[in-house]
Design a protein around this motif. Structure first.
Motif, mmCIF file in Angstrom:
data_model
loop_
_atom_site.group_PDB
_atom_site.id
_atom_site.type_symbol
_atom_site.label_atom_id
_atom_site.label_comp_id
_atom_site.label_asym_id
_atom_site.label_seq_id
_atom_site.Cartn_x
_atom_site.Cartn_y
_atom_site.Cartn_z
ATOM 1 N N SER A 75 0.854 -1.200 0.000
ATOM 2 C CA SER A 75 0.000 0.000 0.000
ATOM 3 C C SER A 75 0.879 1.235 0.000
ATOM 4 C CB SER A 75 -0.897 0.035 1.242
ATOM 5 O OG SER A 75 -0.202 0.565 2.360
ATOM 6 N N SER A 79 -1.546 3.593 4.877
ATOM 7 C CA SER A 79 -2.898 3.105 4.542
ATOM 8 C C SER A 79 -3.478 2.212 5.622
ATOM 9 C CB SER A 79 -2.880 2.329 3.230
ATOM 10 O OG SER A 79 -2.464 3.157 2.194
ATOM 11 N N MET A 177 -5.907 0.004 0.312
ATOM 12 C CA MET A 177 -6.074 1.400 -0.063
ATOM 13 C C MET A 177 -7.038 2.018 0.923
ATOM 14 S SD MET A 177 -7.142 3.171 -3.577
ATOM 15 C CE MET A 177 -8.451 4.128 -2.869
#
Ligand SMILES: Nc1nc2c(ncn2[C@@H]2O[C@H](COP(=O)(O)OP(=O)(O)OP(=O)(O)O)[C@@H](O)[C@H]2O)c(=O)[nH]1
Ligand SMILES: [Mg+2]
Length: 254
Positions: A75, A79, A177
């Motif tokens: 990520s 995140s 995300m």
């Protein structure tokens, strides 16, 4: 050296067992490295990725022999990778064995967070490098010595670009995300999202406060990777985590 941005380098890479290293800061190796000559970049990239792929196959075999499910967790910085791992270990650690390889440029902060859960962890500091590679994972796995039929989480360096290019020999790839990052990210960073087996949309507790269009995000993701599972969650509030735990159980020991 990284095939995309030319970041380096092996001299700055350190594999750290926090059991034997208490301090939280890395150290400079004292070397200063010049950028690669532009004319040799293409050849170097090809050789580098081929060498990495060979080592990744070695890792894959090593893991398969032991029936270990290795999840490459990738990520952008912040995140929620470590937060999700802390929560996962606390909620599920008693149900199936887990251990962690932590990847960061510097510090053993994340390894200490994982260690506080009681889980076995090895920190890899990449120095100037912006991703883990198969050689680093091979060394970390030897140091970690995970039990057979267990799950190994590999928290990659926070970066939506370079980690996607480097096969580690992992069994699956999970891309996190968070809703604060914007719905367009799958289209802007397609390499990362294209190879994901599962995409974890984190920090959904913040949806009332941020301008994030979930439908646009799902459409963007489908465009680059129609086969990926999507799990919406909040690693802090706990929403949606049962589906993640179910996904992990499905893959454990496989
Ligand atoms: N509101 C909210 N905050 C979260 C959630 N998950 C993580 N955070 C916060 O996000 C921040 C970053 O979390 P980390 O787990 O350290 O993120 P990371 O991906 O491991 O970061 P790097 O290792 O630096 O790449 C922390 O302040 C967390 O408390 C979530 O689901 N909701
Ligand atoms: Mg982290």
């Amino acid at each position: 050296m990284c095939a995309t941005c030319g970041c380096s380098d092996e001299a700055g890479v350190r594999v750290i067992d926090p059991e034997s290293h208490g301090h939280g800061h890395g150290h400079d190796d004292g070397h200063h490295h010049l950028p690669p000559e532009p004319t040799r970049t293409v050849l170097l990239e090809r050789d580098l990725l081929a060498a990495n792929d060979l080592l990744a196959e070695g890792n894959r075999g090593w893991l398969a022999e032991r029936r270990i499910h290795a999840v490459n967790l990738m990520s952008s910085p912040g995140s929620g990778k470590t937060t999700l791992l802390e929560r996962t270990i606390r909620d599920q650690g008693g149900r199936f064995p887990m251990s962690v390889v932590e990847g960061d440029q510097e510090t053993v902060f994340d390894a200490h967070r994982i260690k506080a859960t009681g889980c076995r962890v090895i920190q890899v500091n990449t120095g100037a490098g912006c991703h883990l590679d198969a050689d680093m994972l091979a060394k970390a796995l030897r140091a970690l010595d995970p039990p057979v039929r267990s799950t190994v989480f590999i928290e990659n360096v926070g970066n939506l670009v370079c980690p996607a290019l480097f096969d580690l020999g992992e069994g699956t790839r999970a891309v996190i995300m968070s809703v604060t990052e914007g719905a367009d990210k799958p289209l802007k960073y397609p390499h990362m999202f294209r190879t994901a087996d599962v995409v974890l949309l984190n920090k959904i507790d913040l949806l009332p406060y941020v301008d994030f269009d979930i439908d646009a995000f799902l459409a963007a993701l489908t465009q680059v990777n129609p086969r990926s599972r999507v799990l919406k969650m909040s690693a802090t509030a706990g929403e949606g985590l049962e589906a993640w735990y179910g996904w992990l159980r499905e893959h454990a020991g496989s």
